[in-house]
Motif scaffolding. Structure first.
Motif, mmCIF file in Angstrom:
data_model
loop_
_atom_site.group_PDB
_atom_site.id
_atom_site.type_symbol
_atom_site.label_atom_id
_atom_site.label_comp_id
_atom_site.label_asym_id
_atom_site.label_seq_id
_atom_site.Cartn_x
_atom_site.Cartn_y
_atom_site.Cartn_z
ATOM 1 N N ARG A 145 0.805 -1.226 0.000
ATOM 2 C CA ARG A 145 0.000 0.000 0.000
ATOM 3 C C ARG A 145 0.837 1.275 0.000
ATOM 4 O O ARG A 145 0.333 2.329 -0.330
ATOM 5 N N ASN A 146 2.085 1.181 0.400
ATOM 6 C CA ASN A 146 2.946 2.361 0.491
ATOM 7 C C ASN A 146 4.314 1.996 -0.063
ATOM 8 O O ASN A 146 4.964 1.086 0.446
ATOM 9 N N LEU A 147 4.771 2.692 -1.110
ATOM 10 C CA LEU A 147 6.052 2.420 -1.751
ATOM 11 C C LEU A 147 6.864 3.700 -1.837
ATOM 12 O O LEU A 147 6.373 4.733 -2.295
ATOM 13 N N ILE A 148 8.123 3.621 -1.378
ATOM 14 C CA ILE A 148 9.053 4.752 -1.454
ATOM 15 C C ILE A 148 10.326 4.263 -2.129
ATOM 16 O O ILE A 148 10.951 3.312 -1.659
ATOM 17 N N LEU A 149 10.707 4.899 -3.221
ATOM 18 C CA LEU A 149 11.970 4.627 -3.899
ATOM 19 C C LEU A 149 12.850 5.862 -3.768
ATOM 20 O O LEU A 149 12.427 6.967 -4.106
ATOM 21 N N SER A 191 1.464 -4.172 -7.922
ATOM 22 C CA SER A 191 0.994 -3.726 -6.606
ATOM 23 C C SER A 191 -0.368 -3.060 -6.784
ATOM 24 O O SER A 191 -0.499 -1.832 -6.715
ATOM 25 N N PRO A 192 -1.416 -3.844 -7.014
ATOM 26 C CA PRO A 192 -2.732 -3.261 -7.342
ATOM 27 C C PRO A 192 -3.363 -2.482 -6.198
ATOM 28 O O PRO A 192 -4.269 -1.677 -6.437
ATOM 29 N N ARG A 193 -2.942 -2.713 -4.942
ATOM 30 C CA ARG A 193 -3.543 -2.038 -3.797
ATOM 31 C C ARG A 193 -2.755 -0.798 -3.358
ATOM 32 O O ARG A 193 -3.005 -0.260 -2.283
ATOM 33 N N LEU A 194 -1.819 -0.367 -4.166
ATOM 34 C CA LEU A 194 -0.949 0.746 -3.795
ATOM 35 C C LEU A 194 -1.763 2.024 -3.600
ATOM 36 O O LEU A 194 -2.521 2.436 -4.475
ATOM 37 N N LYS A 195 -1.601 2.662 -2.447
ATOM 38 C CA LYS A 195 -2.295 3.909 -2.122
ATOM 39 C C LYS A 195 -1.358 5.119 -2.129
ATOM 40 O O LYS A 195 -1.769 6.225 -2.452
ATOM 41 N N SER A 196 -0.109 4.921 -1.730
ATOM 42 C CA SER A 196 0.832 6.034 -1.608
ATOM 43 C C SER A 196 2.121 5.682 -2.331
ATOM 44 O O SER A 196 2.663 4.587 -2.157
ATOM 45 N N ALA A 234 -5.695 2.665 -11.248
ATOM 46 C CA ALA A 234 -4.854 2.744 -10.054
ATOM 47 C C ALA A 234 -5.669 3.325 -8.899
ATOM 48 O O ALA A 234 -6.649 4.038 -9.108
ATOM 49 N N GLU A 235 -5.248 3.025 -7.677
ATOM 50 C CA GLU A 235 -5.984 3.468 -6.492
ATOM 51 C C GLU A 235 -5.185 4.463 -5.654
ATOM 52 O O GLU A 235 -5.433 4.626 -4.472
ATOM 53 N N LEU A 236 -4.243 5.143 -6.272
ATOM 54 C CA LEU A 236 -3.375 6.049 -5.525
ATOM 55 C C LEU A 236 -4.142 7.260 -5.010
ATOM 56 O O LEU A 236 -4.924 7.881 -5.746
ATOM 57 N N THR A 237 -3.909 7.588 -3.749
ATOM 58 C CA THR A 237 -4.497 8.779 -3.149
ATOM 59 C C THR A 237 -3.431 9.790 -2.731
ATOM 60 O O THR A 237 -3.768 10.910 -2.351
ATOM 61 N N HIS A 238 -2.154 9.401 -2.788
ATOM 62 C CA HIS A 238 -1.075 10.302 -2.392
ATOM 63 C C HIS A 238 0.144 10.008 -3.246
ATOM 64 O O HIS A 238 0.558 8.851 -3.394
ATOM 65 N N VAL A 239 0.721 11.055 -3.865
ATOM 66 C CA VAL A 239 1.964 10.919 -4.625
ATOM 67 C C VAL A 239 2.909 12.028 -4.200
ATOM 68 O O VAL A 239 2.493 13.141 -3.878
ATOM 69 N N LEU A 247 0.682 15.522 -4.074
ATOM 70 C CA LEU A 247 -0.768 15.525 -4.138
ATOM 71 C C LEU A 247 -1.289 14.642 -3.015
ATOM 72 O O LEU A 247 -0.850 13.502 -2.867
ATOM 73 N N HIS A 248 -2.249 15.166 -2.240
ATOM 74 C CA HIS A 248 -2.687 14.490 -1.023
ATOM 75 C C HIS A 248 -4.030 13.785 -1.164
ATOM 76 O O HIS A 248 -4.352 12.939 -0.339
ATOM 77 N N ARG A 249 -4.819 14.123 -2.155
ATOM 78 C CA ARG A 249 -6.191 13.596 -2.240
ATOM 79 C C ARG A 249 -6.398 12.859 -3.560
ATOM 80 O O ARG A 249 -5.733 13.138 -4.555
ATOM 81 N N ARG A 250 -7.363 11.953 -3.540
ATOM 82 C CA ARG A 250 -7.652 11.158 -4.721
ATOM 83 C C ARG A 250 -8.119 12.032 -5.875
ATOM 84 O O ARG A 250 -7.701 11.836 -7.024
ATOM 85 N N GLU A 251 -8.953 13.025 -5.594
ATOM 86 C CA GLU A 251 -9.449 13.886 -6.667
ATOM 87 C C GLU A 251 -8.317 14.711 -7.289
ATOM 88 O O GLU A 251 -8.357 15.029 -8.485
#
Length: 538
Positions: free
Chosen positions: A377-381, A398-403, A431-436, A498-502
């Motif tokens: 759910r959270n990946l940092i490179l 990683s289909p469930r990745l959120k951040s 994708a289901e990302l809500t934070h990048v 970006l902090h929100r899904r929208e």
């Protein structure tokens, strides 16, 4: 007094005062021990990786009323360097700044600080002799413990005590850290306190002992942090392959978060590199000419050195363990939800630049192709060079990745694909990302190596909808209008968030800029940031 009053008083006291207050009477002792303030001091413990320190913490955890609160443990390896004390005794001088005794830190334009020295008094010389004697005794004791495996056994016993006595019957987090001691009162970062070779060897020992103790005790650990925030420190990927030949890590299935600093490097081979890798206090300035006369000109055997480096380069790149060791280890972490990989590389000479780039691409690319992370759910490179196909594979696996956070990442564009392809996937409805979060992104092609400035569609480069401050206004406020060839975002010099899904669904645009001009404000700040993150370069 009522328990509420005692807890109110305890809420304003530090740990030493709380310990004293507990001696007032049994009733106060019980109330203080049960307070949330006292519990907070017992949740996280830091222990040096030495048999006596580990056993002392284990004995304290066996006492009633304290052991049940421990949840987070930090194991700190201590590297003792005696060269500074030896120089004080030899030259009767001492460093003017104990926080940077070797002058390893650099200013904003890349210059090293001046390791100024001042005269040492007779009492300070005597004190240095006493400290040196004590350090040598400690080093002798540590060597015996390591040879006999006493530190590993003591740590395994500590894990078993935590498993038996603590309320959580395990650890929520285990952190590995490393500090350097050049004298008894100051702990230094590895980036400013010791040569790279000694730091690497100590870090590898701390990792090996900790994982062996984890395996022997079979304790449950939810989060593991391997030197991810320790400057100039990392373990080789092949270390995990070597450990797997000794240990069957079945208990990794419960690991939910992993942060680690991976270092791929070749040890220096030439005489000039060995001098640079040595401790700053090993030689006196007047000894260097004699050393140069004995060894000859540092570039006299340049051809032989280059041949040896090429052979070592091919051996390193063709060694499967150096690439697959970490991947094989990660395959056992099927429940992993958070992953932070910091790819740390040290260039010991310009001749190693080619394998450095290839090695980093091979490591991250192999992880993308061979390690599916379905629960991530959270990946940092951080500090990675990656092919565009490998990055897309990593995200799709990683289909469930959120951040998603990428810091100092260079993308190799090919087959008509670029960062635009990656951003299209990140901002798609699939994708289901809500934070990048992006910081220092680069795009590499056969023609050029460009810096990437991200922005939200409908805005100008240098503006982020997350902060509300226009990039141009920020530049004017900072007095940097003339540096508009590379505009920073409103979140920071090279940051876009970006902090929100929208906000993510609105999309991400970018523009390519030439590489920072040497001597510019941006180049200096970028280099300084890399030094803070990774230690000295080259």
């Amino acid at each position: 007094m009522p328990a509420e009053i005692v807890e109110l008083i305890a809420g304003h006291l530090g740990l030493s005062d709380l310990r004293s207050l507990r001696f007032a009477c049994r009733d106060v002792n019980a109330k203080v021990t049960a307070s949330s303030r006292f519990e907070g001091f017992c949740v996280h413990k830091n222990v040096e990786l030495r048999k006596s320190n580990v056993e002392e913490l284990g004995a304290r955890l066996c006492e009633p009323g304290v052991q049940k609160y421990l949840e987070h443990l930090t194991i700190t390896g201590v590297l003792i360097v005696t060269k500074g004390l030896e120089r004080i005794i030899r030259e009767k001088t001492k460093p003017a700044n104990l926080e940077d005794p070797c002058g390893m830190r650099r200013d904003m334009i890349g210059n090293r600080s001046n390791p100024q020295r001042v005269a040492a008094s007779q009492s300070e010389v005597i004190d240095a002799e006493s400290q040196l004697s004590d350090f040598k005794r400690q080093i002798h004791t540590v060597d015996i413990e390591r040879t006999a495996g006493h530190d590993s056994s003591a740590l395994a016993d500590l894990f078993q005590i935590i498993k038996t006595h603590c309320k959580a019957a395990g650890l929520k987090s285990l952190t590995l850290d490393l500090v350097v001691r050049r004298e008894q009162t100051t702990f230094l970062s590895p980036a400013v306190g010791a040569p790279f070779r000694q730091v690497w060897e100590t870090a590898q020992h701390v990792l090996s002992v900790s994982l062996q103790a984890w395996h022997r005790s079979a304790i449950r650990i939810e989060r593991l942090d391997v030197f991810s925030e320790t400057e100039a420190c990392g373990v080789q990927a092949c270390t995990f392959a070597a450990l797997q030949n000794q240990i069957d890590f079945k208990n990794l299935y419960g690991l939910r978060a992993l942060s680690l600093s991976i270092s791929n490097r070749m040890l220096p081979l030439s005489a000039s590199e060995q001098i640079r890798d040595a401790d700053t206090d090993e030689e006196r300035p007047d000894e260097r000419p004699s050393i140069m006369r004995e060894n000859g000109h540092p570039y006299a055997n340049a051809q032989q050195t280059h041949v040896a480096l090429r052979e070592e380069r091919m051996r390193l790149l063709n060694d499967p363990d150096n690439i697959t060791g970490l991947a094989d280890w990660l395959r056992r972490t099927t429940s992993l939800e958070e992953l932070f990989i910091r790819n740390y590389w040290v260039l010991n000479s310009f001749d190693t630049s080619a394998p450095a780039l290839a090695g980093r691409k091979a490591l991250v690319g192999y992880l993308a192709e061979s390690v599916p992370l379905p629960n991530l759910r959270n990946l940092i490179l951080r500090s990675a060079d990656i092919e565009i196909g490998a990055l897309l594979t990593l995200l799709r696996n990683s289909p469930r990745l959120k951040s998603l956070a990428m810091r100092e990442v260079t993308l190799t564009a090919s087959n008509g694909q670029s960062w635009r392809t990656v951003f299209a996937h990140i901002t798609s409805h699939g994708a289901e990302l809500t934070h990048v979060y992006f910081d220092n992104l680069f795009e590499e092609t056969e023609q050029q190596h460009s810096y990437v400035t991200c922005f939200t569609p409908g805005t100008e480069p240098g503006y982020s909808i997350s902060s509300g401050e226009d990039g141009s206004a920020r530049l004017r406020r900072l007095g940097l209008v003339q540096w508009d060839f590379c505009r920073p975002s409103a979140n920071g010099w090279n940051a876009f968030e970006l902090h929100r899904r929208e906000d993510v669904l609105r999309g991400i645009e970018y523009q390519l800029n030439p590489q920072y001009i040497v001597g510019s404000v941006q180049n200096s700040m970028w280099m300084e940031q890399r030094r803070r993150n990774h230690g000295p370069l080259g």
